[in-house]
Design an enzyme around this catalytic site. Structure first.
Site, mmCIF file in Angstrom:
data_model
loop_
_atom_site.group_PDB
_atom_site.id
_atom_site.type_symbol
_atom_site.label_atom_id
_atom_site.label_comp_id
_atom_site.label_asym_id
_atom_site.label_seq_id
_atom_site.Cartn_x
_atom_site.Cartn_y
_atom_site.Cartn_z
ATOM 1 N N HIS A 29 13.434 32.221 -35.658
ATOM 2 C CA HIS A 29 14.406 33.345 -35.855
ATOM 3 C C HIS A 29 14.966 33.906 -34.625
ATOM 4 O O HIS A 29 16.026 34.026 -34.423
ATOM 5 C CB HIS A 29 13.466 34.555 -36.596
ATOM 6 C CG HIS A 29 12.940 34.138 -37.854
ATOM 7 N ND1 HIS A 29 13.404 33.025 -38.539
ATOM 8 C CD2 HIS A 29 11.631 34.390 -38.395
ATOM 9 C CE1 HIS A 29 12.398 33.002 -39.602
ATOM 10 N NE2 HIS A 29 11.848 33.939 -39.365
ATOM 11 N N ASP A 33 15.769 28.251 -41.917
ATOM 12 C CA ASP A 33 15.249 29.462 -41.036
ATOM 13 C C ASP A 33 16.219 30.618 -41.867
ATOM 14 O O ASP A 33 17.300 30.600 -41.647
ATOM 15 C CB ASP A 33 15.795 29.319 -39.363
ATOM 16 C CG ASP A 33 15.432 30.632 -38.649
ATOM 17 O OD1 ASP A 33 15.453 31.618 -39.423
ATOM 18 O OD2 ASP A 33 14.953 30.278 -37.587
ATOM 19 N N HIS A 34 15.406 31.371 -42.452
ATOM 20 C CA HIS A 34 16.135 32.299 -43.297
ATOM 21 C C HIS A 34 16.914 33.304 -42.616
ATOM 22 O O HIS A 34 17.930 34.010 -43.234
ATOM 23 C CB HIS A 34 15.103 32.948 -44.417
ATOM 24 C CG HIS A 34 14.307 34.200 -43.844
ATOM 25 N ND1 HIS A 34 13.283 34.072 -43.140
ATOM 26 C CD2 HIS A 34 14.562 35.583 -43.889
ATOM 27 C CE1 HIS A 34 12.731 34.900 -42.784
ATOM 28 N NE2 HIS A 34 13.401 35.938 -43.257
HETATM 29 C C1 BG6 Z 1 8.771 35.337 -41.435
HETATM 30 C C2 BG6 Z 1 7.601 35.476 -40.923
HETATM 31 O O1 BG6 Z 1 9.498 34.023 -41.242
HETATM 32 O O2 BG6 Z 1 9.594 36.281 -41.305
HETATM 33 C C3 BG6 Z 1 7.093 36.827 -41.301
HETATM 34 O O3 BG6 Z 1 6.583 34.476 -41.096
HETATM 35 C C4 BG6 Z 1 7.933 37.840 -41.058
HETATM 36 O O4 BG6 Z 1 5.804 37.173 -40.523
HETATM 37 C C5 BG6 Z 1 9.396 37.524 -41.923
HETATM 38 O O5 BG6 Z 1 7.432 38.979 -41.610
HETATM 39 C C6 BG6 Z 1 10.318 38.377 -41.227
HETATM 40 O O6 BG6 Z 1 11.425 38.174 -42.210
HETATM 41 P P1 BG6 Z 1 12.637 39.417 -42.561
HETATM 42 O O7 BG6 Z 1 13.625 38.779 -43.269
HETATM 43 O O8 BG6 Z 1 11.840 40.341 -43.484
HETATM 44 O O9 BG6 Z 1 12.972 40.022 -41.141
#
Ligand code: BG6
Length: 510
Positions: A259, A196-197
């Site tokens: 997230h 989960d980045h």
């Molecule tokens: C991803 C989603 O996991 O996270 C995207 O699939 C979203 O839809 C993105 O735009 C958001 O990541 P960050 O790091 O730009 O907030």
């Protein structure tokens, strides 16, 4: 999560990853060029990649090693967030390899095995492999099964084999459970890294340090002092080129069980007994399990969905969701979600957690705002001060990573007038380092075998359990008012009403 304690302002103390080959399935996609390769480059520039290292890209497209190296060279020049230093890339480039094939075809895995034998010889990698599944989700189970059948995930003679699984991990609770069952029939839980980045983001990790590494916050981090918590994950982008996926997923599946709930868990968890990965993950899992399940009636009053129509962003007109590429022109998919959750624990009883996330909102801003209870007004009765504003502590996760605290101060002058002032800490100004993309920490952790920042099977399932009642009700009752917010706004009015009904308002609003 590498723990360094030597130098406050440098990324020192972390040890480089163990020698290994990183095999990326789906390596011709966006994730590899935009995030993975730039993150690997950043790791190299921080001397955190092992000396014996290789990247093997796997997709159906035909590339020679040389062609794939050239492709990634063009990509890194375009997507690196800092200027590419030639000597660093010259080190990296010859370590890139490519294998084409169909993920469903067993011969691909035999060819990959042969390729990896060559890689190990040329790069001195010992046979430890990190498989990264950056493919469409329907291939996750298949690839893992095939890796198992080809004996590519057996850990023998001191080598390790690990698999990183991207999101989406399932489409609902049942499919997430089925996927867990499928992959756990091949892999041991400790070999699985569900990514989960958001957990790689600096400010998200800082939440633990902020809460548990300082004496002054934890005593007030509870229902006695906190009025409510707002978590906003706002994006200004639309669905870009991902309409095909997004239209079948929607904002709830795309952003909430993963997230957004990870941000809830970081905010609400109890102090773990150590930084040990299981101790940390146990505490986060407890929070997810303690989220009060929403009844179907609750879903109608405490969850809001929205879809953007045409609007204006940055003074430019933007189309509505239904006109985006690969989106059904009558789509009923939500691009915005807001909901109120409660956590059943002594610490959080009675404290609402308001969450919202959406595409094409007024501002790109991800933040956790802790709103404290107001001070009693009595001292200020009979003065010009009509109402005291509440203290607010905000963890700014992006784009400007930092922390701010709002408090009241007297406006200089003869009359007692109060103004709200902000004390701000911005990472970049204070530490002088550009925050990493987020994948660096996560990739490094996989290479050293630290799963703290990854989702365990029970956590993924607990996340889906929270959103499942909402999925069920929304599936059964199609939205009648879509599109219900203009691109460039903060979402549908119902999301404002959700807080207003309880005498509150969103911190970020027009
Ligand atoms: C991803 C989603 O996991 O996270 C995207 O699939 C979203 O839809 C993105 O735009 C958001 O990541 P960050 O790091 O730009 O907030």
């Amino acid at each position: 999560m590498a723990i360094a304690n030597k130098n406050e302002t440098q990324r020192t103390g972390a040890r480089p990853g163990d020698p290994c080959a990183l095999v990326i399935f789906g390596a011709a996609g966006d994730l590899t060029k935009r995030l993975l390769v730039p993150s690997l480059y950043n790791l190299r520039s921080s001397e955190l990649l092992p000396k014996n290292f290789a990247v093997v890209g796997v997709t159906a497209a035909k590339f020679s090693d040389e062609e794939f190296r050239d492709k990634l060279t063009r990509d890194i020049r375009k997507f690196s967030r800092s200027p590419v230093q030639e000597e660093l890339w010259d080190w990296f480039k010859p370590k890139i390899y490519y294998q084409s094939g169909d993920f469903r075809d067993p011969t691909l895995y035999q060819q990959l095995k042969d390729k990896l034998a060559v890689v190990n010889k040329q790069q001195g990698t010992p046979g430890s492999y990190l498989f990264y599944l950056a493919t469409a989700p329907q291939f996750f189970g298949e690839i893992i099964r095939q890796l198992g059948a080809a004996r590519l995930i057996n850990e023998e003679n001191g080598v390790w084999r690990r698999v990183i699984v991207e999101k989406p991990f399932g489409r609902d609770l049942d499919s997430a459970r089925a996927l867990n069952k499928e992959i756990k029939s091949v892999l041991d839980e400790r070999q699985i890294y569900r990514i989960d980045h958001y957990l790689g983001k600096e400010t998200v990790q800082n939440m633990m340090v902020f809460r548990f590494g300082n004496g002054i916050f934890e005593p007030v981090w509870n229902r006695r002092y906190i009025d409510h918590i707002q978590i906003t994950v706002g994006e200004t982008v639309g669905v870009e080129q991902r309409g095909g996926y997004y239209d079948t997923a929607g904002a709830l599946r795309d952003m909430v069980p993963n997230h957004t709930l990870q941000l809830v868990a970081m905010t609400a968890m109890e102090p773990p007994i150590s930084f040990d990965s299981e101790a940390v993950r146990d505490e986060k899992a407890k929070v997810l399990h303690a989220v009060q399940p929403l009844s179907p009636e609750d879903v109608l009053t405490k969850a809001v969905r929205g879809q953007y129509g045409p609007g204006t962003l940055d003074h430019k007109p933007v189309p509505g969701y239904r006109s985006e590429p690969q989106v059904n022109p009558q789509s009923a998919t939500e691009t915005f979600v807001a909901m109120e959750l409660r956590i059943d624990s002594w610490r959080w009883a009675g404290v609402p957690f308001y969450l919202r996330t959406g595409k094409r909102l007024a501002q790109r801003a991800t933040e956790i705002a802790i709103q404290f209870k107001r001070a009693p007004q009595l001292l200020f009765r009979g003065t010009e001060v009509e109402s005291l504003s509440a203290n607010q502590l905000v963890m700014h996760i992006q784009p400007d990573e930092g922390i701010s605290l709002r408090f009241s101060a007297k406006i200089p002058g003869a009359v007692m007038n109060l103004g709200a002032v902000n004390m701000n800490m911005k990472y970049e100004e204070y530490f002088g380092v550009v925050p990493w993309i987020g994948y660096e920490t996560l990739l490094l952790d996989c290479m050293i075998g630290d799963p703290t920042l990854f989702q365990r099977a029970d956590m993924v399932e607990a996340g889906w359990r929270v959103v499942q009642p909402v999925l069920d009700v929304w599936n059964g009752v199609p939205p009648r008012d879509f599109p219900n917010y203009a691109a460039g706004s903060w979402g549908p009015k119902a999301a404002d009403d959700l807080l207003e009904r309880e005498g509150r308002e969103w911190r970020l609003r027009l």
